[in-house]
Design an enzyme around this catalytic site. Sequence first.
Site, mmCIF file in Angstrom:
data_model
loop_
_atom_site.group_PDB
_atom_site.id
_atom_site.type_symbol
_atom_site.label_atom_id
_atom_site.label_comp_id
_atom_site.label_asym_id
_atom_site.label_seq_id
_atom_site.Cartn_x
_atom_site.Cartn_y
_atom_site.Cartn_z
ATOM 1 N N CYS A 95 8.633 15.010 42.980
ATOM 2 C CA CYS A 95 7.694 15.389 44.040
ATOM 3 C C CYS A 95 6.473 14.479 44.061
ATOM 4 O O CYS A 95 6.619 13.292 44.375
ATOM 5 C CB CYS A 95 7.322 16.865 43.941
ATOM 6 S SG CYS A 95 6.617 17.456 45.503
ATOM 7 N N HIS A 205 12.509 19.596 43.977
ATOM 8 C CA HIS A 205 12.060 20.172 42.700
ATOM 9 C C HIS A 205 13.249 20.644 41.856
ATOM 10 O O HIS A 205 13.487 21.862 41.726
ATOM 11 C CB HIS A 205 11.097 21.340 42.956
ATOM 12 C CG HIS A 205 9.726 20.910 43.335
ATOM 13 N ND1 HIS A 205 8.777 20.527 42.411
ATOM 14 C CD2 HIS A 205 9.157 20.750 44.545
ATOM 15 C CE1 HIS A 205 7.672 20.185 43.035
ATOM 16 N NE2 HIS A 205 7.866 20.303 44.333
ATOM 17 N N GLU A 207 13.467 20.912 38.798
ATOM 18 C CA GLU A 207 13.034 21.682 37.620
ATOM 19 C C GLU A 207 13.039 23.184 37.874
ATOM 20 O O GLU A 207 13.097 23.973 36.924
ATOM 21 C CB GLU A 207 11.647 21.212 37.148
ATOM 22 C CG GLU A 207 10.458 21.759 37.914
ATOM 23 C CD GLU A 207 10.230 21.101 39.273
ATOM 24 O OE1 GLU A 207 11.027 20.223 39.659
ATOM 25 O OE2 GLU A 207 9.243 21.478 39.935
#
Length: 228
Positions: A95, A205, A207
């Site tokens: 990001c 994203h 994660e």
Amino acid sequence: MTVIGITACRKLEDYRQSILHVGGEPRTLDSSMAVEAALAGVGGLMLTGGGDVDPSRYGEAPHATFEAAEPGRDEFESALIAAARTRNLPIFAICRGVQILNVACGGTLVQDIPSQIAGALAHSLTVPQHEPYALAHEVWVDKDSLLARLMRERLVDEALEVNSRHHQAVKSVAAGFVATATAPDGVIEAIEDPTARFCLGVQWHPENFFRTGEFRALFEGFLEASSR
Ligand code: MN
């Protein structure tokens, strides 16, 4: 155990968990650290999400929507990127991470997708029920890329569903890098340096998916390169 340096940010825990889930040891890198000390013993550098990169770094005046990141973060992360690339340390940027990586290497950014790209998809979903791991749009992945090799088991006709929480994106790709994923509206969603050991940035994203593992292969590949 391989230590992964993770740049400090407001939503650090999912990045830490993503590294822990593939067997790495996360170390938070704070902008109060000296760069050499921050990277001592680190096998790979992870650049995290956050506010906007100061557009003066790529020669533009700020758009009305500009929201600065924490003081000192642009400078610290740019210095980390330069040091890591000099050492050919693996870099995984997420990001804001892909944005600072591109700018630090000489590229530019779209400062505000909704007002600067006609017909853009919704890249920044803000409805209250929006979960961080809700899939928002697909990206089309260059089949001859590190990203495609890592994600081969989830690619369907070279497309991949991703989440999306950004209002900026890579505009001109830094010299030495290539764009390896784009959204259907043309927004660049991943870049990589094909000459580096591992240097990948993604605009979504991954994660946020550490519990369910949709993007585990990205963290596994990053950790494996960082362990060599
Ligand atoms: Mn997006």
